[in-house]
Design an enzyme around this catalytic site. Structure first.
Site, PDB file in Angstrom:
ATOM      1  N   GLU A   1      -8.406   3.255  -2.329  1.00  0.00           N
ATOM      2  CA  GLU A   1      -8.807   3.688  -0.992  1.00  0.00           C
ATOM      3  C   GLU A   1      -8.979   5.196  -0.896  1.00  0.00           C
ATOM      4  OE1 GLU A   1      -7.094   3.738   3.599  1.00  0.00           O
ATOM      5  OE2 GLU A   1      -6.265   2.313   2.168  1.00  0.00           O
TER       6      GLU A   1
ATOM      7  N   LYS B   1       0.847  -1.190   0.000  1.00  0.00           N
ATOM      8  CA  LYS B   1       0.000   0.000   0.000  1.00  0.00           C
ATOM      9  C   LYS B   1       0.885   1.244   0.000  1.00  0.00           C
ATOM     10  CE  LYS B   1      -3.121   2.604   3.027  1.00  0.00           C
ATOM     11  NZ  LYS B   1      -4.105   2.534   4.120  1.00  0.00           N
TER      12      LYS B   1
ATOM     13  N   LYS C   1       0.711   5.368   0.729  1.00  0.00           N
ATOM     14  CA  LYS C   1      -0.023   6.531   1.215  1.00  0.00           C
ATOM     15  C   LYS C   1       0.189   7.675   0.227  1.00  0.00           C
ATOM     16  CE  LYS C   1      -1.770   7.322   4.780  1.00  0.00           C
ATOM     17  NZ  LYS C   1      -3.194   7.264   5.197  1.00  0.00           N
TER      18      LYS C   1
ATOM     19  N   ASN D   1      -6.148   9.639   0.470  1.00  0.00           N
ATOM     20  CA  ASN D   1      -6.724  10.307   1.645  1.00  0.00           C
ATOM     21  C   ASN D   1      -7.696  11.427   1.274  1.00  0.00           C
ATOM     22  OD1 ASN D   1      -4.136   9.785   4.084  1.00  0.00           O
ATOM     23  ND2 ASN D   1      -6.282   9.221   4.249  1.00  0.00           N
TER      24      ASN D   1
ATOM     25  N   ASN E   1     -11.449   4.251   5.229  1.00  0.00           N
ATOM     26  CA  ASN E   1     -11.447   4.410   6.671  1.00  0.00           C
ATOM     27  C   ASN E   1     -11.835   5.855   7.001  1.00  0.00           C
ATOM     28  OD1 ASN E   1      -8.589   5.325   5.841  1.00  0.00           O
ATOM     29  ND2 ASN E   1      -8.695   5.997   7.967  1.00  0.00           N
TER      30      ASN E   1
ATOM     31  N   ASP F   1     -11.078   0.147  12.516  1.00  0.00           N
ATOM     32  CA  ASP F   1     -10.004   0.512  13.445  1.00  0.00           C
ATOM     33  C   ASP F   1     -10.598   0.418  14.841  1.00  0.00           C
ATOM     34  OD1 ASP F   1      -8.189   1.889  15.135  1.00  0.00           O
ATOM     35  OD2 ASP F   1      -7.423   3.060  13.449  1.00  0.00           O
TER      36      ASP F   1
ATOM     37  N   ASP G   1      -3.815   5.060  -1.471  1.00  0.00           N
ATOM     38  CA  ASP G   1      -4.689   5.806  -0.570  1.00  0.00           C
ATOM     39  C   ASP G   1      -4.399   7.303  -0.668  1.00  0.00           C
ATOM     40  OD1 ASP G   1      -6.185   6.850   1.493  1.00  0.00           O
ATOM     41  OD2 ASP G   1      -4.943   6.025   3.096  1.00  0.00           O
TER      42      ASP G   1
ATOM     43  N   ASN H   1      -2.716   3.714  12.420  1.00  0.00           N
ATOM     44  CA  ASN H   1      -1.766   4.800  12.220  1.00  0.00           C
ATOM     45  C   ASN H   1      -0.552   4.564  13.118  1.00  0.00           C
ATOM     46  OD1 ASN H   1      -2.780   5.469  14.735  1.00  0.00           O
ATOM     47  ND2 ASN H   1      -3.825   7.314  14.059  1.00  0.00           N
TER      48      ASN H   1
ATOM     49  N   HIS I   1      -7.485  -0.694   9.491  1.00  0.00           N
ATOM     50  CA  HIS I   1      -6.695   0.528   9.369  1.00  0.00           C
ATOM     51  C   HIS I   1      -5.868   0.713  10.637  1.00  0.00           C
ATOM     52  CE1 HIS I   1      -6.529   4.773  10.797  1.00  0.00           C
ATOM     53  NE2 HIS I   1      -6.039   4.989   9.600  1.00  0.00           N
TER      54      HIS I   1
END
Length: 426
Positions: free
Chosen positions: A250, A195, A197, A227, A273, A297, A225, A326, A324
């Site tokens: 995502e 994955k 980010k 975001n 998420n 999460d 992702d 962090n 998910h």
């Protein structure tokens, strides 16, 4: 066992080194904040958990300590009732930053976050008392090991102001450097999916990085992702190039309405998420069919039991599920592993940035990944113990570092004073 009561709760905020990782909101600060919770019983046992460590969270955790003292470790429902009655959305009122890309920062989820933190520690105690691992308390493990994905970040070589030595991962701002990061991570940990980010650079650059990863890792499932930092129009245009590359797409566009429209224009399933983080949003998604894969999460969904219930709902509504996470340490990773072990319908490897971090607070040292997976503990409770010397060290780092609320935008302005943080930017 009914006579055994919780006699004390300790909340210790900590700070650990976090790399200069780029995201849609800016860049990670040098120090990530977490809270370590210790729940003691009248017979001398201690259950532990890990959660967010920003100042608003520490305040509500301190408020919740008295709500738990006197309960049996088995009184999870009473604990939840007390927390929901006492802790209201936005209770802290201190004006701290709440990131759309980080639902765990939202004060509307304060009660769920506290319930999760206390539940994990109480389940750890239950497991110790019964001689069972936590996953057995959730219905039993359906897998002996839990697969995780390589979690790549765009990053700088070191932090502004150089608070400590650069990490071992180096710079990653080009497709070639992203591939190099992936190769190192896969070589060290054996991950079977990857994955990235995104939401950092113009979409064409991130699409180029995904194509480079596809070439370097033929047949390996890939995820991107952004975001929610891409507009609907950008997300649709990007889908034409990404459809053949991605295992799932995502959170490219912001909100369920945009995601529902995007779903009409791409073959890759959409995951989130961000736009499904509450039961109300889950109900809306069941109507719009915007998202096919929910990334849960346990920290902000209300705990491990709530996560198991959410998995059943995903099964009923024909949705896939993964996890998910962090910036976190080993206690959180192990709690996530127990939850994932007990969920039958978990077809996708879970997220964790754990390999990018160096510190920890557990006695065994760093948790091992073997062929990209973490072995599910069979020892009673959580399966890891707190290292008090490390806890003391990381608490001192918290006291010394001066960071009390994560602010990726302010940190980014140390590199780019004109950074707006406006989203979506592309």
């Amino acid at each position: 066992m009914k006579n055994i009561k919780i006699s004390a709760v300790r909340v210790t905020p900590i700070a650990f080194r976090d790399g200069p990782l780029l995201n849609a909101s800016g860049i990670h600060e040098p120090w990530a904040l977490r809270s370590i919770i210790e729940v003691e019983t009248s017979d001398g046992r201690t259950g532990i958990s890990e959660t967010y460590g920003d100042e608003p969270m520490v305040k509500v955790l301190e408020q919740a300590r008295a709500l738990v003292v006197g309960l049996s470790p088995f009184e999870l429902n009473v604990m939840e009732e007390r927390v929901r009655a006492a802790i209201k959305p936005g209770h802290t009122g201190d004006g701290s930053v709440q990131f759309e890309l980080a639902p765990g920062s939202h004060t509307a989820k304060n009660a769920d976050k506290v319930i999760s933190a206390m539940e994990v520690a109480m389940l750890d105690l239950q497991g110790q008392m019964l001689g069972l691992p936590i996953c057995d308390l959730l219905g039993g493990a359906v897998r002996a090991e839990v697969p995780y994905s390589a979690y790549l970040f765009y990053k700088y070589a070191e932090h502004a102001e150089k608070p400590y030595a650069p990490d071992a991962w180096g710079e990653a701002v080009t497709p070639e450097q992203v591939v190099k990061q992936a190769q190192r991570m896969v070589s060290l940990y054996g991950f079977k999916s990857i994955k990235l980010k995104g939401g950092v650079f113009p979409p064409a650059e991130e699409i180029a990085a995904m194509k480079a990863l596809a070439t370097a890792f033929p047949g390996v499932p890939l995820r991107l992702d952004p975001n929610a930092n891409w507009s609907l129009e950008t997300s649709i245009a990007a889908a034409k190039e990404l459809d053949g590359l991605l295992e799932y797409y995502e959170d490219p566009a912001p909100g369920q309405e945009a995601m529902a429209e995007l779903a009409k224009h791409c073959r890759a399933p959409l995951a989130t998420n961000m736009c499904v983080t509450t039961m109300e949003e889950f109900r809306r998604n069941a109507s719009t069919h915007a998202v096919k894969i929910l990334l849960s999460d346990h920290h902000y969904w209300g705990g491990l039991r709530a996560t198991a219930a959410l998995a059943r709902m995903c099964s009923v509504f024909g949705m896939g599920m993964s996890m998910h996470s962090n910036s976190h340490l080993g206690i959180s990773l192990m709690a996530l592993t127990h939850a994932a072990a007990a969920i039958p319908n978990l077809p996708y490897a879970c997220d964790t940035p754990y390999p990018l971090q160096e510190d920890d607070v557990i006695k065994v040292g760093r948790i091992a990944f073997v062929e990209g997976s973490v072995k599910v503990p069979t020892t009673p409770g959580l399966g890891v113990k707190l290292d008090q010397a490390q806890l003391k060290k990381l608490h001192q780092q918290y006291l010394d570092c001066g960071v009390r609320n994560r602010n990726d935008m302010a940190q980014m302005r140390k590199y780019d004073p004109g950074f707006s943080g406006i989203s979506p930017r592309y």
